[in-house]
Write an enzyme that holds these catalytic residues in place. Structure first.
Site, PDB file in Angstrom:
ATOM      1  N   LYS A  13      14.214   9.229   4.151  1.00 51.61           N
ATOM      2  CA  LYS A  13      14.790   8.727   2.899  1.00 51.61           C
ATOM      3  C   LYS A  13      15.412   9.859   2.089  1.00 51.61           C
ATOM      4  CE  LYS A  13      10.952   6.817   1.321  1.00 51.61           C
ATOM      5  NZ  LYS A  13       9.973   7.212   2.364  1.00 51.61           N
ATOM      6  N   ARG A  88       6.634   1.621  -5.070  1.00 56.37           N
ATOM      7  CA  ARG A  88       5.806   1.699  -3.862  1.00 56.37           C
ATOM      8  C   ARG A  88       4.724   0.635  -3.861  1.00 56.37           C
ATOM      9  NH1 ARG A  88       6.684   7.565  -2.543  1.00 56.37           N
ATOM     10  NH2 ARG A  88       5.483   8.139  -0.720  1.00 56.37           N
ATOM     11  N   ARG A 127       6.859  19.055  10.054  1.00 57.03           N
ATOM     12  CA  ARG A 127       7.767  19.366   8.931  1.00 57.03           C
ATOM     13  C   ARG A 127       7.318  20.637   8.202  1.00 57.03           C
ATOM     14  NH1 ARG A 127       9.236  14.882   4.466  1.00 57.03           N
ATOM     15  NH2 ARG A 127       7.033  15.052   3.888  1.00 57.03           N
ATOM     16  N   ARG A 160       3.444  21.164   3.731  1.00 57.37           N
ATOM     17  CA  ARG A 160       2.870  20.419   2.616  1.00 57.37           C
ATOM     18  C   ARG A 160       1.434  20.030   2.944  1.00 57.37           C
ATOM     19  NH1 ARG A 160       7.166  15.789   0.939  1.00 57.37           N
ATOM     20  NH2 ARG A 160       5.218  14.633   0.780  1.00 57.37           N
ATOM     21  N   ARG A 171      -1.536   8.180   4.713  1.00 56.83           N
ATOM     22  CA  ARG A 171      -0.329   7.762   3.984  1.00 56.83           C
ATOM     23  C   ARG A 171       0.317   6.557   4.657  1.00 56.83           C
ATOM     24  NH1 ARG A 171       2.934  13.109   4.148  1.00 56.83           N
ATOM     25  NH2 ARG A 171       4.495  12.088   2.839  1.00 56.83           N
TER      26      ARG A 171
HETATM   27  P1  AMP Z   1       6.644  11.419  -1.132  1.00 62.60           P
HETATM   28  O1  AMP Z   1       7.217  12.784  -1.249  1.00 62.60           O
HETATM   29  O2  AMP Z   1       7.580  10.329  -1.565  1.00 62.60           O
HETATM   30  O3  AMP Z   1       6.049  11.157   0.231  1.00 62.60           O
HETATM   31  O4  AMP Z   1       5.434  11.347  -2.166  1.00 62.60           O
HETATM   32  C1  AMP Z   1       4.333  12.227  -2.064  1.00 62.60           C
HETATM   33  C2  AMP Z   1       3.116  11.636  -2.767  1.00 62.60           C
HETATM   34  O5  AMP Z   1       3.403  11.434  -4.154  1.00 62.60           O
HETATM   35  C3  AMP Z   1       2.670  10.268  -2.268  1.00 62.60           C
HETATM   36  O6  AMP Z   1       1.850  10.339  -1.120  1.00 62.60           O
HETATM   37  C4  AMP Z   1       1.902   9.754  -3.499  1.00 62.60           C
HETATM   38  O7  AMP Z   1       0.639  10.387  -3.609  1.00 62.60           O
HETATM   39  C5  AMP Z   1       2.768  10.261  -4.638  1.00 62.60           C
HETATM   40  N1  AMP Z   1       3.802   9.257  -5.007  1.00 62.60           N
HETATM   41  C6  AMP Z   1       5.152   9.408  -4.872  1.00 62.60           C
HETATM   42  N2  AMP Z   1       5.786   8.307  -5.319  1.00 62.60           N
HETATM   43  C7  AMP Z   1       4.817   7.447  -5.731  1.00 62.60           C
HETATM   44  C8  AMP Z   1       4.827   6.138  -6.289  1.00 62.60           C
HETATM   45  N3  AMP Z   1       5.976   5.467  -6.505  1.00 62.60           N
HETATM   46  N4  AMP Z   1       3.636   5.562  -6.583  1.00 62.60           N
HETATM   47  C9  AMP Z   1       2.476   6.213  -6.397  1.00 62.60           C
HETATM   48  N5  AMP Z   1       2.391   7.439  -5.872  1.00 62.60           N
HETATM   49  C10 AMP Z   1       3.550   8.071  -5.545  1.00 62.60           C
END
Ligand code: AMP
Length: 214
Positions: A13, A88, A127, A160, A171
């Site tokens: 994404k 989400r 990654r 990360r 996740r």
């Molecule tokens: P991402 O980089 O999008 O994979 O986000 C990393 C982490 O941030 C996720 O695993 C969640 O812990 C948190 N996070 C990001 N976006 C959201 C969201 N819309 N709602 C809740 N937690 C989020």
């Protein structure tokens, strides 16, 4: 253009959003990036979010919704946006609908990135990210020329915390349980578009171009 990107972690994404931004100049809003920046700075939001993120859990809806209500009112959103990683959960989607109504804006589409779990684990466990400029690499498929050093800016390369395999599995479980219901939510609004995200391709740009006539 006001588009939501939905898909499991590692679906590409962020990479595709960067291409859309380059092509159409809209704002790229990644909730994960905003949260990571807050964790790095040690803000109250970052302190609240950190434990959830490292455990592969979602940050509570009320925290995310408050953050996005502020973000979507900023000036750079006036000409459109890609929401990458938000909403989400169904309550987040409902809050976004309410906010769009209040701002008298309309969402164009929700674009679903389809990719299977094994591909996600392979991509994410390899990654690597530059701590300084955010450039993304893969330990096997796209390594840096010098181990641990960013090709672009010379910054330090790291993995990360939430890209460890056990956290990736967590996740993915969270995605299937809490985020996948958004597929029916946006299908019910006739806003759902789907794209095969298993390979590397420009299909996202093509789908957006053909449906939005952008
Ligand atoms: P991402 O980089 O999008 O994979 O986000 C990393 C982490 O941030 C996720 O695993 C969640 O812990 C948190 N996070 C990001 N976006 C959201 C969201 N819309 N709602 C809740 N937690 C989020």
């Amino acid at each position: 253009m006001r588009v939501i990107f939905i898909g499991p972690p590692g679906a590409g994404k962020g990479t595709q959003a960067a291409k859309v931004v380059e092509r159409w100049g809209v704002a790229h809003i990644s909730t994960g990036d905003i949260l990571r920046a807050n964790v790095k700075k040690g803000t109250p939001l970052g302190l609240k979010a950190k434990e959830y993120m490292n455990a592969g859990q979602l940050v509570p809806d009320e925290v995310i919704i408050a953050m996005m209500k502020d973000r979507l009112r900023e000036a750079d959103c006036a000409d459109g946006f890609i929401l990458d990683g938000f909403p989400r959960t169904v309550p987040q989607a409902e809050a976004l609908d309410a906010l769009m109504k209040e701002l008298q804006l309309d969402l164009d589409s929700a674009l679903l990135f389809q990719v299977d779990d094994d591909t996600v684990v392979e991509r994410l466990s390899g990654r690597r990210v530059c701590r300084k400029c955010g450039a993304i690499y893969h330990a096997t498929f796209h390594p840096t020329a010098v181990e641990g050093v960013c090709d672009v800016c010379g910054g330090e390369i790291y993995q990360r915390e939430d890209d460890r395999e056990s956290v990736i599995r967590q996740r993915l479980a969270v995605y299937h349980e809490q985020t996948a219901p958004l597929i029916d939510y946006y299908r019910g609004q006739s806003r759902l578009l789907e794209v095969d995200a298993a390979g590397s391709s420009d299909s996202v740009l093509a789908v957006l171009e053909s449906t939005l006539g952008a």
